[in-house]
Write an enzyme that holds these catalytic residues in place. Structure first.
Site, PDB file in Angstrom:
ATOM      1  N   GLU A 143      10.150   0.902  10.452  1.00 42.24           N
ATOM      2  CA  GLU A 143      11.569   1.713  10.200  1.00 42.24           C
ATOM      3  C   GLU A 143      10.892   2.961  10.637  1.00 42.24           C
ATOM      4  OE1 GLU A 143      14.198   0.760   9.541  1.00 42.24           O
ATOM      5  OE2 GLU A 143      14.583  -0.905   8.368  1.00 42.24           O
ATOM      6  N   LYS A 182       0.574  -1.018  -0.048  1.00 46.47           N
ATOM      7  CA  LYS A 182       0.069  -0.216  -0.503  1.00 46.47           C
ATOM      8  C   LYS A 182       0.800   1.646   0.286  1.00 46.47           C
ATOM      9  CE  LYS A 182      -1.711   3.094   2.918  1.00 46.47           C
ATOM     10  NZ  LYS A 182      -2.185   3.898   2.661  1.00 46.47           N
ATOM     11  N   GLY A 222       3.558   2.736  14.152  1.00 49.47           N
ATOM     12  CA  GLY A 222       4.506   1.588  13.491  1.00 49.47           C
ATOM     13  C   GLY A 222       3.809   1.435  15.636  1.00 49.47           C
ATOM     14  N   CYS A 237      13.060  10.374   7.843  1.00 47.54           N
ATOM     15  CA  CYS A 237      13.398   9.993   8.712  1.00 47.54           C
ATOM     16  C   CYS A 237      14.586   9.795   9.295  1.00 47.54           C
ATOM     17  CB  CYS A 237      12.563   8.584   9.482  1.00 47.54           C
ATOM     18  SG  CYS A 237      13.364   7.863   7.871  1.00 47.54           S
ATOM     19  N   GLY A 240       7.086   4.421   8.373  1.00 46.60           N
ATOM     20  CA  GLY A 240       6.863   5.502   8.478  1.00 46.60           C
ATOM     21  C   GLY A 240       6.620   6.015  10.021  1.00 46.60           C
ATOM     22  N   SER A 241       5.809   6.777  10.751  1.00 41.54           N
ATOM     23  CA  SER A 241       5.522   7.412  12.151  1.00 41.54           C
ATOM     24  C   SER A 241       5.775   6.076  13.034  1.00 41.54           C
ATOM     25  CB  SER A 241       4.239   8.474  12.316  1.00 41.54           C
ATOM     26  OG  SER A 241       3.362   7.621  12.736  1.00 41.54           O
ATOM     27  N   THR A 242       6.176   7.010  14.125  1.00 44.65           N
ATOM     28  CA  THR A 242       6.602   5.775  15.294  1.00 44.65           C
ATOM     29  C   THR A 242       4.905   5.644  15.883  1.00 44.65           C
ATOM     30  OG1 THR A 242       9.405   6.993  16.089  1.00 44.65           O
ATOM     31  CG2 THR A 242       7.277   5.813  17.321  1.00 44.65           C
ATOM     32  N   GLU A 277       9.987  15.127  15.973  1.00 38.61           N
ATOM     33  CA  GLU A 277      10.091  14.816  14.875  1.00 38.61           C
ATOM     34  C   GLU A 277       9.550  15.567  14.434  1.00 38.61           C
ATOM     35  OE1 GLU A 277       9.842  11.230  12.459  1.00 38.61           O
ATOM     36  OE2 GLU A 277      11.400  11.313  11.306  1.00 38.61           O
TER      37      GLU A 277
END
Lengths: 476, 294
Positions: free
Chosen positions: A256, A182, A239, A290, A234-236, A387
């Site tokens: 990641e 995706k 995740g 990132c 993507g974002s933490t 971030e």
């Protein structure tokens, strides 16, 4: 005096964007089960580029079934045959690199200089690299005849749409897995063009399935009971949600995630090179990276000298039309992302950090943010902790190497770091102490398919690239 | 001549190189496989778990910074000390697992050999899983494994000694520090192992042993923000899922429970599960566009 540059636009005639695209399932472009579509726009101009089918849960299920069916034959192919498909894909990417670079720049907003010179060569290189592994897996150090996992569900971000696709798909296919991928909702086009590359390469149907869509489609891919491996970049925050979703299942997971990379400049650093590295570290891809070096840690004694040089250099950066070959800074990927960057930068100012940007005219349409520097930043400032994922650099200072290391490590993230010094022993000592997956010394933001990439701590787990990158897709 | 009355042993936790009782003051009855009373083991609390994490974090810097050769020497020393207490452990394992004397002795021998096996890995794993990367550019590029940090270990429930050592040794061989939850039913071999570790040159805090209710101790460890990884070997499916969900909060590395035959020589999976890969780049020669060179 200022130099005037003549415009040097890359022609967009090379790329033929259709008015609408379907989902790519089982080798065919199909409509979404519920008929939903969404528009993808050029962030530099807000021009609508195309209308794309929007995947939902039913489409995810259809794609996973296609991938499952294809898995049997694909995984049974001799590695040498799988390798040849990947080599074909790599070659076709090279042949169509110009087209893909222009397309990526249109859909993402990043400068053509970067898509042409960084993204596309790396995309091809990743397929070449993992192609060569397909028939050598017995020798990869995971024991004899390691097995693929099955169907890989992959969710990728919008900052490097085609490169993240390559990082995900190349090792998955080389190891014999099939893929449901995706792409991000703001950048679906290069993945859909990749579907056409799969067609040209004669890749068996169902081996690669592409499902443009929003977060709900990504969540459905992750949660699907017949997906054996989940890979996410993507974002933490997302995740963590994914880690909760796969808890208690047998799904293998690699993540990641975000970062707040420290770029440490010691007093004996080569200043000119360091300035180039700092600029590349935070303004490459508008800082939407990132592993960006978003926290500059400068040794106090050279702070003034370095900041003068840095400001002078920033004043020469050219912001504007991403298709212009002289453009350094392109558009922010979406209105939403621009709002986030703007809010965080405003917060930095409100908290008392000193804000600076070069004189810089922003285009009247599209999403733009001037390169921005914050000084007088302390570790408690939001701009030093969160971030930002934009062209915003926070500058902190230190006096001793120990202080630099302590400050660099003072974050829940652990993806990247930079060290600038002429002293070899200091580089090695500091690199040893930094809790980060990638350490660039006297350089920054370098990538290569042979080089493992991935984070410590809350920057995620697993590595992509290199021999290490195979592990995520093998039953080991 | 009357029968001599034996001296009982008060089993204690092993935390930060010391032998505290549980701060909660609680104990629970440990019995042999036939239900006969063996000892009262400390029943650790959440506070004991947190204290153990503090001790493990404090020990991490020096232990991970020690040379791999030094760590190997210390691990081998542990095997030497275990060998000297072979009979004691055989007795404890026989009681704990209901094994015959000879079978228990064989388990202890296998366990000591397992320590020796892992002792030899400390200075080899970096060469096996790390190395230079041939990047397409003028860069020196090296990937090396590094310990992930503080690892919470839910030791296997049924293999009270061999299983325990099989999960603890790889964690510390690679430079991590550990907080170990002993088998709930059979914690005594684990608590005695603490005594061995204390006399084996292993710095205090590198291994911390807790006994008590697995679920009660594991929950705060899985949720602890200063724990970097968790090995769920001894957790049942329901607990494992719950702990994995909690572990997601700070993205701990999770090793899920899996069927393992602890008598087989292990692969390197348990070593690599608690390692990070750090990749360092450096230019070779030219330092970039401005032309500065070596």
């Amino acid at each position: 005096m200022t130099f005037e540059y003549a415009p040097a636009p890359e022609s967009r005639a090379i790329v033929d964007i259709a008015p609408s695209y379907g989902l790519f399932i089982d080798g065919e472009f199909v409509e979404a089960a519920d008929g939903k579509v969404f528009k993808t726009i050029s962030p530099a101009t807000e021009e609508v580029l195309s209308e794309v089918a929007q995947a939902g849960e039913a489409d995810v299920d259809r794609a996973v079934r296609a991938a499952r069916k294809a898995f049997e034959k694909w995984s049974a192919l001799p590695g040498a045959e799988r390798a040849k498909y990947l080599f074909r894909i790599a070659r076709i990417i090279q042949e169509r690199a110009r087209e893909l670079a222009v397309l990526e720049t249109l859909d993402n907003g990043k400068p053509i200089r970067e898509t042409r010179d960084a993204d596309l060569p790396l995309v091809a290189a990743h397929f070449f690299y993992y192609a060569g592994w397909a028939d050598k897996l017995d020798h990869a150090g995971f024991g004899p005849s390691p097995r693929p996992l099955g169907v890989a569900g992959q969710v990728i971000p919008w900052n490097f749409p085609l490169l993240m696709l390559a990082w995900k798909i190349a090792p998955a296919l080389a190891t014999g897995n099939t893929v449901v991928l995706k792409p991000a909702e703001t950048t679906p086009l290069s993945a859909l063009f990749f579907a056409d590359i799969c067609r040209q390469a004669g890749l068996p149907k169902g081996v690669v399935n592409i499902l443009p869509g929003y977060g709900d489609a990504g969540a459905a891919v992750v949660a699907h009971p017949d997906v054996n491996k989940v890979a996410f970049t993507g974002s933490t925050a997302v995740g963590k949600e994914i880690a909760r979703t796969v808890a208690g299942t047998s799904k293998k997971l690699t993540l990641e995630l975000g970062g707040k990379g420290a770029n440490i400049v010691f007093d004996d650093a080569p200043i000119d090179q360091a300035v180039e590295g700092i600029v590349g570290g935070i303004f490459f891809n508008q800082g939407q990276v990132c592993c960006a070096g978003s926290r500059l840690l400068v040794q106090e004694s050279i702070q003034d000298e370095l900041l003068d040089s840095l400001k002078r250099r920033l004043s020469t950066l050219r912001l504007g039309d991403p298709l212009d070959k002289n453009t350094d800074i392109g558009a922010i990927n979406s209105a939403e992302q621009l709002a986030r960057i703007t809010a965080l930068a405003d917060q930095g100012e409100a908290e008392g950090a000193e804000r600076w940007s070069p004189a810089c005219e922003l285009p009247s349409s599209g999403y733009w943010f001037a390169p921005t520097l914050f000084t007088n930043v302390t570790q408690a400032h939001t701009v030093a902790r969160d971030e930002i994922f934009g062209p915003v650099l926070s500058v902190l200072t230190f006096r001793t190497p120990d202080e630099a290391v302590a400050k660099a490590n003072n974050t829940p993230y652990g993806l990247s770091a930079g060290i600038w010094t002429e002293k070899g022993s200091r580089i090695l000592a500091v690199a040893n102490k930094l809790r980060a997956g990638v350490v660039w010394s006297n350089t920054f933001n370098k990538f290569d398919p042979t080089s493992p990439f991935g984070g410590y701590k809350e920057s995620g787990f697993g590595r992509e690239g290199g021999r290490h990158g195979l592990e995520a897709y093998l039953d080991v | 001549m009357s029968d001599r009355l034996s001296v009982f042993k008060t089993y204690k936790l092993y935390v930060g190189g010391k032998f505290p009782r549980s701060e909660s003051g609680r104990v629970y009855e440990v019995t042999d496989s036939k239900g006969n009373w063996l000892a009262n083991a400390p029943q650790s609390s959440r506070k004991d778990a947190r204290d153990a994490v503090v001790a493990a974090r404090k020990a991490f810097g020096a232990w991970s910074g020690a040379t791999a050769y030094n760590r190997g020497q210390i691990l081998y020393r542990v095997a030497e000390m275990l060998e000297g207490r072979r009979d004691q452990f055989a007795r404890e394992v026989a009681d704990a697992e209901g094994l015959s004397k000879s079978k228990a002795a064989a388990v202890v021998d296998a366990t000591i050999d397992r320590w020796v096996w892992y002792a030899g890995w400390t200075d080899k794993i970096a060469q096996v899983v790390g190395g230079g990367n041939p990047v397409a550019g003028p860069y020196f590029n090296l990937s090396s494994p590094e310990p992930t940090g503080v690892v919470a270990v839910v030791a296997p429930q049924d293999s009270s000694f061999l299983g325990l050592v099989s999960v603890v040794a790889p964690v510390i061989a690679t430079g991590n520090t550990a907080v170990v939850i002993a088998s709930e039913k059979s914690p005594l071999p684990a608590l005695s192992l603490g005594e061995v570790l204390a006399t084996s040159d292993l710095p205090g805090g590198v291994v911390n042993v807790l006994s008590g209710r697995t679920a009660e101790i594991a929950a705060p460890l899985a949720a602890h923000q200063d724990v970097n990884a968790i090995d769920l070997a001894g957790a049942d499916d329901v607990l494992a899922k719950e702990l994995e969900v909690a572990a997601a909060d700070n993205l701990k590395r999770v090793l899920r429970p899996q069927p393992v035959d602890y008598t087989e020589t292990p692969g390197i999976d348990r070593l690599t599960a608690f390692l990070e890969t750090k990749t360092v780049w450096h230019p070779t020669g030219s330092l970039g566009a401005s032309g500065s060179s070596y």
